[in-house]
Design an enzyme around this catalytic site. Structure first.
Site, PDB file in Angstrom:
ATOM      1  N   ARG A 167       0.823  -1.218   0.000  1.00  0.00           N
ATOM      2  CA  ARG A 167       0.000   0.000   0.000  1.00  0.00           C
ATOM      3  C   ARG A 167       0.857   1.268   0.000  1.00  0.00           C
ATOM      4  O   ARG A 167       0.400   2.341  -0.405  1.00  0.00           O
ATOM      5  CB  ARG A 167      -0.984  -0.036   1.193  1.00  0.00           C
ATOM      6  CG  ARG A 167      -1.930   1.148   1.257  1.00  0.00           C
ATOM      7  CD  ARG A 167      -3.226   0.865   2.030  1.00  0.00           C
ATOM      8  NE  ARG A 167      -3.016   0.109   3.242  1.00  0.00           N
ATOM      9  CZ  ARG A 167      -2.485   0.583   4.377  1.00  0.00           C
ATOM     10  NH1 ARG A 167      -2.094   1.839   4.439  1.00  0.00           N
ATOM     11  NH2 ARG A 167      -2.344  -0.189   5.434  1.00  0.00           N
ATOM     12  N   ASP A 224      -9.817  16.668 -16.538  1.00  0.00           N
ATOM     13  CA  ASP A 224     -10.036  15.252 -16.808  1.00  0.00           C
ATOM     14  C   ASP A 224      -9.800  15.056 -18.305  1.00  0.00           C
ATOM     15  O   ASP A 224     -10.599  15.496 -19.139  1.00  0.00           O
ATOM     16  CB  ASP A 224     -11.455  14.851 -16.401  1.00  0.00           C
ATOM     17  CG  ASP A 224     -11.713  13.346 -16.567  1.00  0.00           C
ATOM     18  OD1 ASP A 224     -11.029  12.705 -17.394  1.00  0.00           O
ATOM     19  OD2 ASP A 224     -12.605  12.814 -15.878  1.00  0.00           O
ATOM     20  N   LYS A 266      -9.867   3.288 -19.459  1.00  0.00           N
ATOM     21  CA  LYS A 266     -10.308   3.578 -20.843  1.00  0.00           C
ATOM     22  C   LYS A 266      -9.141   3.379 -21.816  1.00  0.00           C
ATOM     23  O   LYS A 266      -8.701   2.275 -22.026  1.00  0.00           O
ATOM     24  CB  LYS A 266     -10.899   4.985 -20.907  1.00  0.00           C
ATOM     25  CG  LYS A 266     -11.820   5.338 -19.727  1.00  0.00           C
ATOM     26  CD  LYS A 266     -12.984   4.396 -19.553  1.00  0.00           C
ATOM     27  CE  LYS A 266     -13.813   4.820 -18.333  1.00  0.00           C
ATOM     28  NZ  LYS A 266     -14.765   3.832 -17.892  1.00  0.00           N
TER      29      LYS A 266
END
Ligand code: PLP
Length: 372
Positions: free
Chosen positions: A47, A171, A196
């Site tokens: 992490r 974005d 994407k």
């Protein structure tokens, strides 16, 4: 170096242990350390950071032209970190057409975090100026936007943000750094859903923030990921890095296909409007020409006759799979209002189309038969 070369080589040095040319996948969650927790090999716990991340993040920074990048478990985790990094009492100004789940963060979470937000049409720079408040800390634009393919003037918005002492986040998921470089236009942070085009094959979820400077915003977002845990897994990190290798080729070809489809359908009697920044009829075509290398693989069709007719067209498509998400090698479409569900502000006659790598004419033929 040019982006095609960076995309192939960034984060791609042969593995030091074996010489493997393809990068290794290290699944280990923990790494040997010294008796006083000294980092012996650069890593401690997954992490905090892992070897895949250490390859992918500098690669994304290089591709986007930023100083540093952070990867997350999804685009939403990346966006949430950017918002969580703001002090309470901040105000965020969002563009009026943005990915619907970001609007949901603004509605469901920002008030709980003590953050105000409002929405403005970012094509109207005077309205943007008027909407900036004393406590505005962040302007959030999405260009081209999901699902209306709005394009906004990133350089002008960056100037307004800077004058107000606010951060400017773009974005850039639809455009990718292949087509648009927000940092070069003055943005401080670029957000990507790596699910994407970065991944490119509809088989990995991820997100990224790329920072113009390795400064306070970067450190805060790193801390949020470390403590709240929106980490990109080693395998997903590997898939995104692999996807980057072909990003420029895919996006260029998808843009060519999308432009051809947009042109073929622009004057079709069953189509009310084609939303595509590459068409001269797009209200921000001139801005798109200035700030984009090509116009991307996404377009939206407004079907004449309303919702039922749009759904009937979606149902008749054969090559285009009815599916959500975007940016894969295969062409997909969806009735966006149905997908977004209650509270959707998307016009009911809109089909959002993600154009893949199939032959252009096969794609056009499929849409023409669906529109008949
Ligand atoms: C423009 C845009 N931004 C952000 C996201 C969120 O990304 P993710 O689904 O990876 O969380 C999406 C997802 O569709 C998107 O289209």
């Amino acid at each position: 170096m040019r982006i095609e070369t960076i995309a192939v080589h960034a984060g791609g040095s042969p593995d030091a242990a074996t010489g493997s040319v393809a990068p290794p996948i290290h699944l280990s969650t923990t790494f040997e350390h010294g008796p006083e927790s000294e980092k012996l090999h650069g890593f401690m716990y997954i992490r905090d950071g892992h070897p895949g991340e250490a390859r992918l993040e500098p690669a994304l920074a290089a591709i986007e032209g930023g100083e540093a990048a952070l990867v997350f478990s999804s685009g939403m985790a990346a966006g949430a970190a950017a918002l969580q990094s703001l002090p309470s009492d901040s105000h965020v100004l969002f563009a009026d057409d943005i990915y619907y789940a970001v609007r949901d963060i603004a509605k469901d979470f920002l008030p709980r975090w003590g953050i105000e937000s409002s929405v403005v049409n970012m094509a109207d720079l005077t309205a943007v100026e008027r909407s900036i408040r004393k406590n505005t800390r962040l302007l959030w634009a999405e260009s081209p936007s999901n699902p209306l393919l709005n394009v906004v003037d990133l350089a002008a918005l960056a100037r307004l943000a800077r004058a107000a002492g606010a951060e400017f986040l773009v974005d850039g998921t639809f455009a990718t750094p292949v087509l648009q470089r927000p940092i070069a236009l003055g943005a401080g942070v670029v957000l990507h859903s790596a699910t994407k085009y970065f991944g490119g094959h509809s088989d990995v979820q991820g997100g990224a923030l790329v920072f113009a400077r390795r400064g306070e915003a970067y450190e805060k977002c790193m801390h949020i990921r470390h403590i709240l845990g929106g980490v990109l897994s080693p395998f997903n990190t590997w898939l995104v890095l692999r996807g980057l290798r072909t990003l420029p080729c895919r996006v260029e070809r998808q843009s060519e296909n999308a432009l051809a489809i947009a042109r073929a359908l622009e004057n079709h009697p069953a189509v009310e409007t084609v939303h595509y920044p590459g068409l001269a009829s797009h209200p921000a075509h001139e801005i798109a020409k200035r700030q984009m290398k090509a116009f991307g693989g996404m377009l939206s069709l407004r079907i004449r006759g309303g919702r039922e007719r749009a759904i009937a067209v979606a149902a008749r498509a054969k090559l285009f799979t009815n599916a959500t998400s975007l940016g894969g090698v295969e062409s997909t479409l969806e009735h966006r209002a149905s997908s977004e569900g209650s509270g959707s502000t998307t016009p009911p006659n809109l089909l959002r189309v993600s154009v893949g790598l199939e032959h252009t004419q096969d794609l056009i033929d499929d849409l023409l038969q669906a529109l008949e």
